[in-house]
Design an enzyme around this catalytic site. Sequence first.
Site, mmCIF file in Angstrom:
data_model
loop_
_atom_site.group_PDB
_atom_site.id
_atom_site.type_symbol
_atom_site.label_atom_id
_atom_site.label_comp_id
_atom_site.label_asym_id
_atom_site.label_seq_id
_atom_site.Cartn_x
_atom_site.Cartn_y
_atom_site.Cartn_z
ATOM 1 C CE LYS A 74 -2.259 -1.506 3.677
ATOM 2 N NZ LYS A 74 -1.787 -2.736 3.868
ATOM 3 C CB THR A 75 3.644 2.236 2.051
ATOM 4 O OG1 THR A 75 3.091 2.258 3.272
ATOM 5 C CG2 THR A 75 4.758 3.559 1.882
ATOM 6 C CG ASP A 119 0.413 3.562 6.789
ATOM 7 O OD1 ASP A 119 -0.552 2.785 6.361
ATOM 8 O OD2 ASP A 119 1.505 2.950 7.242
ATOM 9 C CB THR A 168 -4.595 -3.144 8.323
ATOM 10 O OG1 THR A 168 -4.700 -2.684 9.388
ATOM 11 C CG2 THR A 168 -3.211 -2.923 7.503
ATOM 12 N NE ARG A 227 6.356 -4.475 5.415
ATOM 13 C CZ ARG A 227 5.327 -3.637 5.822
ATOM 14 N NH1 ARG A 227 4.573 -4.149 6.780
ATOM 15 N NH2 ARG A 227 4.834 -2.645 5.034
#
Length: 371
Positions: A74-75, A119, A168, A227
Site C-alpha cells: 500500500k505504501t 497510513d 488494514t 515484505r
Amino acid sequence: MAENTEDRNEQPLVSAAVDPEDRAVEAALRPKNLDDFVGQARVRRQLSLVLEASRLRGRSADHVLLSGPPGLGKTTLAMIIAAEMNAPLRISSGPAIQHAGDLAAILSSLTDGEVLFLDEIHRMSRPAEEMLYMAMEDFRVDIIVGKGPGATAIPLELPPFTLVGATTRAGLLPGPLRDRFGFTGHLEFYSTQELELVLRRSAMMMDMRVNSAAFAEIAGRSRGTPRIANRLLRRVRDWALVHAVDVVDARCASAALDMYEVDAKGLDRLDRSVLTALVTKFNGGPVGLSTLAIAVGEEPETVETVAEPYLVREGMLGRTPRGRIATAAAWEHLGLAMPATVAAAMPEDLFSVYQEVSDTASGNYLDNSAG
C-alpha cells in the site's frame, strides 16, 4: 560474522509489521512505477486507468483508498501514484493526527497537485476525520478561532490535492469518509509465483545469485506477503555469506530458514506453539484466547494479531463461539493423528464449523466476535 539472533526474536521473522531495518531496505527495493510493481494485477490496471485519465484532463487524480493486510504494497503504491502524477508526496499517519489542528496544519501547507498519504487512516481522531470530509470534497477547511459564543469560523481554501489513504481495517472506516474516495483498491495476498517474481527482482538489486528452486522455497514460506519474502531473502543472504555460499540453492535456503524456525508452511515458533498447545494440552479445543495465551506464554493480543490470522487462513485453526479449535490440518502439520474420540466428543454444530474451517483456507480477516 555470525548474526545476533537474540535481537531477531524480538520481532517474528514472518510478521508483516515493519521494523527499522525493513524501512531502510524496502526504500531501496520499492518499485518506482506501476510497470515494475509485481502482482495485484486488477488493482494495477484500474489504478493505471485512473491516473492516465487524470493526466489527460490535466487535473489531480481522484482520492484513492488502499485496503488490505500489512506488507502487500500500500505504501509503495502511494509513492508510485505520486511519481506517476509527477507530484510531490507528503506522508503522515492516522495515529499522528489526534486533533483537527494537526490535520489543518498539514492541509494548509500542501501545494497544488500534491499527494498526501495517510497510513492507517482508520486510526485518525474523529474531529480530524470530520474536517477531512470538507477538505476532500470542497478543498476547503474551516479554522475555528476563539472559544464559546465568540468563536469564528474562518474558511481556508486549499489547492487541489490527492489523498491516498491506507488501511488494514477497512470496516472501521465510517461510511461518509469511505464514500469520498474516488477509487478503492483492495490488495490480496500474493501467489507463490508472484512472490518468486518479487524475490527475483530483489535478489538482482541485492546482487545475489539464487537459483529457481531456492526462489520457490523462500516464496513458499512467505505467507503470501512481499515484505516477509524480502525479509526471508535477507536472512538467506546472511546465511550464505557466513557459510561462503556463492549460489543459493533450495538446500541452502531451506537450511537458512530452518535455522530461523520458519517451516515449510511459513509457520514460526509462535504459530507452532499455539497449535501444539491446542492439540496436546486441550485435546484440540475449544479453548478461550486468554487460556491459550497463558499456555504458550504470550499476551492474548500477540496470539490474536500475530499468530491467528495466518493459522486461520491456512485452515489450521478455527474460531468458534466456544473458543479456538485445532483443525484436522493442524494435527496433520504437527505429524499427529487426530484421535477419533476428539471428533466424536464434539457437538454436531461445532463439528460442522470444525469441518468448514478445515476445508477452506480463505478470508483475509478474522471475525473478532468468535471465541
